[in-house]
Design a protein around this motif. Structure first.
Motif, short mmCIF file in Angstrom:
data_model
loop_
_atom_site.label_atom_id
_atom_site.label_comp_id
_atom_site.label_asym_id
_atom_site.label_seq_id
_atom_site.Cartn_x
_atom_site.Cartn_y
_atom_site.Cartn_z
N ALA A 32 0.82 -1.16 -0.03
CA ALA A 32 -0.05 0.02 0.08
C ALA A 32 0.87 1.18 -0.14
CB ALA A 32 -1.00 0.05 1.10
N PRO A 33 1.32 1.50 -1.15
CA PRO A 33 2.19 2.72 -1.18
C PRO A 33 1.30 4.15 -1.56
CG PRO A 33 2.17 1.70 -3.34
CD PRO A 33 1.42 0.97 -2.34
N THR A 34 2.18 5.22 -1.15
CA THR A 34 1.70 6.50 -1.73
C THR A 34 1.75 6.74 -3.34
OG1 THR A 34 0.98 8.63 -1.09
CG2 THR A 34 3.51 8.00 -1.13
N PHE A 35 1.16 7.84 -3.79
CA PHE A 35 1.25 8.02 -5.16
C PHE A 35 2.55 8.98 -5.35
CE2 PHE A 35 -0.99 11.46 -3.29
CZ PHE A 35 -0.47 12.76 -3.66
N GLY A 60 4.41 -18.52 -3.36
CA GLY A 60 4.01 -19.91 -3.52
C GLY A 60 2.56 -20.19 -3.04
N ASN A 61 2.24 -21.07 -2.65
CA ASN A 61 0.78 -21.37 -2.42
C ASN A 61 0.33 -21.04 -1.16
OD1 ASN A 61 0.49 -22.68 -4.95
ND2 ASN A 61 1.48 -24.77 -4.21
N ASP A 62 0.99 -20.38 -0.36
CA ASP A 62 0.55 -20.08 1.14
C ASP A 62 0.56 -18.72 1.26
OD1 ASP A 62 3.24 -19.77 1.30
OD2 ASP A 62 3.45 -20.68 3.08
N THR A 63 0.79 -17.79 0.29
CA THR A 63 0.80 -16.19 0.44
C THR A 63 0.26 -15.55 -0.74
OG1 THR A 63 3.20 -16.66 1.70
CG2 THR A 63 2.72 -14.46 1.01
N VAL A 64 -0.41 -14.46 -0.09
CA VAL A 64 -1.20 -13.43 -1.45
C VAL A 64 -0.36 -12.34 -1.26
CG1 VAL A 64 -3.02 -12.52 -1.98
CG2 VAL A 64 -3.28 -14.72 -1.43
N PHE A 65 -0.19 -11.70 -2.15
CA PHE A 65 0.55 -10.20 -2.20
C PHE A 65 -0.65 -9.50 -2.84
CE2 PHE A 65 2.80 -6.87 -4.35
CZ PHE A 65 3.80 -6.48 -3.31
N MET A 66 -1.31 -8.87 -1.90
CA MET A 66 -2.47 -7.93 -1.99
C MET A 66 -1.97 -6.44 -2.04
SD MET A 66 -5.69 -7.39 0.56
CE MET A 66 -6.09 -9.09 0.39
N VAL A 67 -2.63 -5.66 -3.22
CA VAL A 67 -2.24 -4.59 -3.55
C VAL A 67 -3.15 -3.66 -3.50
CG1 VAL A 67 -1.51 -2.93 -5.71
CG2 VAL A 67 -0.79 -5.30 -5.63
N LYS A 68 -3.05 -2.37 -2.69
CA LYS A 68 -4.05 -1.51 -2.61
C LYS A 68 -3.38 -0.25 -2.78
CE LYS A 68 -7.77 0.43 -0.14
NZ LYS A 68 -8.50 1.25 -1.39
N MET A 69 -3.55 0.33 -3.88
CA MET A 69 -2.75 1.63 -4.48
C MET A 69 -3.49 2.78 -3.79
SD MET A 69 -0.47 0.37 -5.87
CE MET A 69 0.42 1.93 -6.39
N HIS A 70 -2.90 3.79 -3.76
CA HIS A 70 -3.46 5.19 -3.29
C HIS A 70 -4.69 5.38 -4.14
CE1 HIS A 70 -4.14 9.59 -2.39
NE2 HIS A 70 -3.05 9.21 -1.30
N LEU A 106 2.75 -5.50 6.08
CA LEU A 106 2.49 -4.26 5.46
C LEU A 106 4.15 -3.83 4.87
CD1 LEU A 106 0.64 -1.75 4.45
CD2 LEU A 106 1.39 -0.55 6.52
N ILE A 107 3.68 -3.65 3.35
CA ILE A 107 4.59 -3.11 2.69
C ILE A 107 4.31 -1.65 2.15
CG2 ILE A 107 6.32 -2.87 0.62
CD1 ILE A 107 5.87 -5.89 0.94
N THR A 108 5.00 -0.59 2.74
CA THR A 108 4.57 0.84 2.17
C THR A 108 5.68 1.77 1.78
OG1 THR A 108 2.87 2.80 2.94
CG2 THR A 108 4.24 1.84 4.60
N ASP A 109 5.63 3.00 1.79
CA ASP A 109 6.72 3.67 1.67
C ASP A 109 6.51 5.07 2.56
OD1 ASP A 109 4.50 4.92 0.12
OD2 ASP A 109 5.36 4.36 -1.80
N TYR A 110 6.19 6.05 1.69
CA TYR A 110 5.77 7.47 2.70
C TYR A 110 4.72 7.93 3.18
CZ TYR A 110 10.15 7.42 -0.55
OH TYR A 110 11.23 6.87 -1.27
N SER A 111 3.68 6.71 2.80
CA SER A 111 2.28 6.87 3.30
C SER A 111 2.22 6.98 4.78
CB SER A 111 1.44 5.66 2.78
OG SER A 111 0.28 5.69 3.32
N SER A 112 1.19 7.74 5.22
CA SER A 112 1.09 7.74 6.67
C SER A 112 0.22 6.32 7.23
CB SER A 112 0.05 8.88 7.06
OG SER A 112 -1.19 8.81 6.37
N ASN A 113 -0.11 5.47 6.23
CA ASN A 113 -0.93 4.31 6.71
C ASN A 113 -0.16 3.59 7.75
OD1 ASN A 113 0.95 2.86 5.06
ND2 ASN A 113 -0.53 2.74 3.34
N PHE A 114 1.14 3.79 7.75
CA PHE A 114 1.93 2.81 8.89
C PHE A 114 1.37 3.26 10.26
CE2 PHE A 114 4.69 6.32 8.40
CZ PHE A 114 5.05 6.66 9.54
#
Length: 176
Positions: A32-35, A60-70, A106-114
């Motif tokens: 969930a990164p910012t723009f 693999g079969n046990d993990t999902v990489f979910m993307v939530k763009m700004h 959570l993987i983010t960047d400069y977003s305040s979501n953390f």
């Protein structure tokens, strides 16, 4: 307040998994990164900074990489159909806070979501492939390297290595 209400979080999780039962037994990594850009009309994200094949193979079969763009970003992440079982776009999901309840990392960047996510005391990774440029042009309130409550990764390879080794620096999140 909802982050401190286990009953509320359980209700949200139950509703979520009733709608997406295939995700119930998976580890969820929320990206969930910012723009980037000057504002809403010019918002973008450099999808080439992600190697979707490496992400797919890692999951693999046990993990999902979910993307939530700004919400400002209108161009969806180009997920090849062959990867859609492990990389999913939830950018249209209305409430990122609800996604936090089912998220393991959570993987983010400069977003305040953390800030909100840190209340859950789960790993936060900061993928800042453009950190120096971003800090100089857009600016940040505080140095990401110095103040981020989690592991800072300035390259995609570093990010993947941290995921593989689980070296999240969770102590930073708990202290924060």
């Amino acid at each position: 307040d909802h982050f401190l209400d286990p009953a509320h979080m359980d209700r949200v999780k139950e509703q979520f998994y009733s709608k997406w039962p295939s995700l119930a037994d998976k580890q969820i990594i929320l990206f969930a990164p910012t723009f980037r850009g000057a504002g809403q009309k010019e918002a973008w994200y450099d999808y080439s900074s992600l190697d979707l094949k490496q992400i797919y193979d890692y999951c693999g079969n046990d993990t999902v990489f979910m993307v939530k763009m700004h919400p400002f970003i209108r161009t969806p992440i180009p997920i090849p159909k062959a990867y859609a079982d492990r990389i999913v776009d939830f950018s249209d999901y209305p409430d990122i806070n609800e996604l936090f309840y089912i998220t393991d990392i959570l993987i983010t960047d400069y977003s305040s979501n953390f800030y909100e996510f840190s209340l859950l005391k789960k790993p936060i990774l900061f993928y800042t492939y453009d950190r120096e440029f971003y800090e100089l042009t857009r600016g940040v309130h505080r140095s990401v390297l110095r103040y981020a409550p989690g592991r800072v990764c300035d390259s995609f390879n570093e990010l993947m290595n941290v995921l593989k080794t689980k070296d999240y620096e969770l102590n930073k999140t708990c202290q924060f």
